[in-house]
Design an enzyme around this catalytic site. Structure first.
Site, PDB file in Angstrom:
ATOM      1  N   GLU A  78      -0.795   1.061  -5.465  1.00 49.00           N
ATOM      2  CA  GLU A  78      -0.540  -0.148  -4.678  1.00 49.00           C
ATOM      3  C   GLU A  78      -0.474  -1.380  -5.562  1.00 49.00           C
ATOM      4  O   GLU A  78      -1.473  -1.766  -6.171  1.00 49.00           O
ATOM      5  CB  GLU A  78      -1.664  -0.312  -3.641  1.00 49.00           C
ATOM      6  CG  GLU A  78      -1.940   0.968  -2.863  1.00 49.00           C
ATOM      7  CD  GLU A  78      -3.256   0.914  -2.091  1.00 49.00           C
ATOM      8  OE1 GLU A  78      -3.657  -0.177  -1.646  1.00 49.00           O
ATOM      9  OE2 GLU A  78      -3.886   1.969  -1.933  1.00 49.00           O
ATOM     10  N   HIS A  87       0.854  -1.204   0.000  1.00 50.56           N
ATOM     11  CA  HIS A  87       0.000   0.000   0.000  1.00 50.56           C
ATOM     12  C   HIS A  87       0.891   1.256   0.000  1.00 50.56           C
ATOM     13  O   HIS A  87       0.876   2.055   0.947  1.00 50.56           O
ATOM     14  CB  HIS A  87      -0.862  -0.058   1.264  1.00 50.56           C
ATOM     15  CG  HIS A  87      -2.016   0.883   1.311  1.00 50.56           C
ATOM     16  ND1 HIS A  87      -1.906   2.231   1.070  1.00 50.56           N
ATOM     17  CD2 HIS A  87      -3.320   0.667   1.596  1.00 50.56           C
ATOM     18  CE1 HIS A  87      -3.094   2.790   1.210  1.00 50.56           C
ATOM     19  NE2 HIS A  87      -3.969   1.860   1.533  1.00 50.56           N
TER      20      HIS A  87
HETATM   21  C1  BG6 Z   1      -6.942   1.932   0.060  1.00 49.13           C
HETATM   22  C2  BG6 Z   1      -8.378   1.530  -0.131  1.00 49.13           C
HETATM   23  O1  BG6 Z   1      -6.124   0.902  -0.379  1.00 49.13           O
HETATM   24  O2  BG6 Z   1      -6.701   2.157   1.446  1.00 49.13           O
HETATM   25  C3  BG6 Z   1      -9.288   2.612   0.425  1.00 49.13           C
HETATM   26  O3  BG6 Z   1      -8.629   1.307  -1.508  1.00 49.13           O
HETATM   27  C4  BG6 Z   1      -8.953   2.895   1.878  1.00 49.13           C
HETATM   28  O4  BG6 Z   1     -10.650   2.226   0.294  1.00 49.13           O
HETATM   29  C5  BG6 Z   1      -7.462   3.201   1.987  1.00 49.13           C
HETATM   30  O5  BG6 Z   1      -9.727   3.979   2.346  1.00 49.13           O
HETATM   31  C6  BG6 Z   1      -6.974   3.484   3.416  1.00 49.13           C
HETATM   32  O6  BG6 Z   1      -7.300   2.449   4.267  1.00 49.13           O
HETATM   33  P1  BG6 Z   1      -6.931   2.537   5.792  1.00 49.13           P
HETATM   34  O7  BG6 Z   1      -7.526   1.315   6.428  1.00 49.13           O
HETATM   35  O8  BG6 Z   1      -5.438   2.569   5.899  1.00 49.13           O
HETATM   36  O9  BG6 Z   1      -7.553   3.822   6.311  1.00 49.13           O
END
Ligand code: BG6
Length: 314
Positions: free
Chosen positions: A271, A167
């Site tokens: 990602e 991510h």
């Molecule tokens: C992204 C998702 O990968 O991560 C989103 O596609 C999400 O939908 C984002 O809001 C952040 O997620 P988190 O759990 O780290 O707040």
């Protein structure tokens, strides 16, 4: 030996959390927290930070660190019954002192091997035994390489299935001036429209509102062009067919406690992922997913990532 020459250093980070600093002889560096197996910094040889980490990031379990490169495993986002993005990003990983040989040779490069195994508590929420080995390596030109190897070590004969993402939060000068190349004309699932499937138009992706899409069957190379910084990030990936593109924009930014109201302007998540077709491993089987990030001056011009050229691996 002068400190510059120490390639791998164990240190304490925010809130006393253990981190590993990787240094490459020409000056680039990276930092990895054992909490989450999480890369929180990647600097080029001018000392410029290339990843975004929120000024409001908590560095406090059980919240995952907001920014850098969280590892989403064994579930991407809410695509399943587990907590959002799975649990690997908020577990304490260990240094793997004796990993099995890697197919890609990282010797000579500054690198660290980490490992995550399930605790008894983890087995209650995801009843599978596995070894997740993560290698983070810094190449001589400052490229950052992450290699994940996940092995099913179940002794009950059962396979398991997972989804996965690196991510990565890239640091950008101004999101309105950024474009992503390599995803044109591809199908995607729109997380903002009940994961419905659409097809992207022919143009590079630009940003003027919230965006949260999973591009499917993407090329192995994707570029993020940052005009103001005159910098292009190139993502090369292997074993990771999908690519999520996410920017929360203003409203969602305000709703996140660990994210500054205006910080969405200075970050972009692209990602490398395996989501649409989850990975299934039988006992004894291993999966490998790799991403390599480089940051190059923007003379790297647009059009280099047309699908034909990408397919031919240029
Ligand atoms: C992204 C998702 O990968 O991560 C989103 O596609 C999400 O939908 C984002 O809001 C952040 O997620 P988190 O759990 O780290 O707040």
């Amino acid at each position: 030996m002068s400190s510059e020459r120490v390639l791998v250093e164990l240190s304490k980070g925010v809130n006393g959390l253990d981190k590993i600093i990787l240094r490459e002889t020409r000056g680039s560096s990276a930092e990895v927290y054992l909490y989450g197996g999480h890369v929180t910094s990647w600097k080029n040889d001018h000392g410029e930070e290339l990843l975004f980490v929120s000024s409001k990031a908590l560095f406090k379990p059980p919240k995952a660190i907001r920014g850098g490169i969280p590892i989403c495993f064994p579930q991407f986002s809410n695509h399943g019954p587990l907590e959002q993005h799975g649990f690997a990003r908020n577990r304490f990983w260990s240094i793997d002192t004796d990993p099995p040989a890697f197919p890609t040779n990282s010797s000579g490069k500054a690198h660290i091997n980490l490992i995550l195994r399930p605790s008894e508590e983890d087995m209650k929420i995801w009843p599978h035994s596995y070894e997740f080995r993560l290698r983070v390596a810094l190449g001589p030109g400052g490229d950052l390489m992450l290699t994940s190897r996940i092995r099913n070590t179940n002794t009950d004969g059962k396979p398991f299935t997972f989804t996965f993402a690196y991510h990565t939060y890239f640091s950008v000068s101004d999101i309105s001036e950024v474009r992503v190349e390599g995803l044109e004309t591809l199908d995607y699932l729109d997380n903002l429209q009940n994961k419905e499937r659409f097809t992207e138009q022919g143009d590079a992706i630009t940003f003027e509102t919230e965006l949260d899409k999973i591009y499917l069957s993407t090329p192995t190379k994707i570029a993020i062009l940052d005009h103001e910084k005159k910098r292009t990030f190139v993502i090369r990936k292997d074993g990771l067919p999908d690519a999520v593109v996410w920017n929360p924009w203003d409203k969602k930014a305000k709703a996140m406690a660990d994210f500054g109201d205006d910080e969405y302007k200075h970050m972009l998540c692209v990602e490398a992922a395996a989501i649409e077709k989850p990975i299934t491993l039988k006992p004894g089987e291993e999966w490998r997913g790799r991403q390599e990030l480089s940051a190059v001056p923007s003379s790297y011009c647009s059009g280099q990532l047309d699908p034909q050229k990408v397919l031919l691996g240029s």
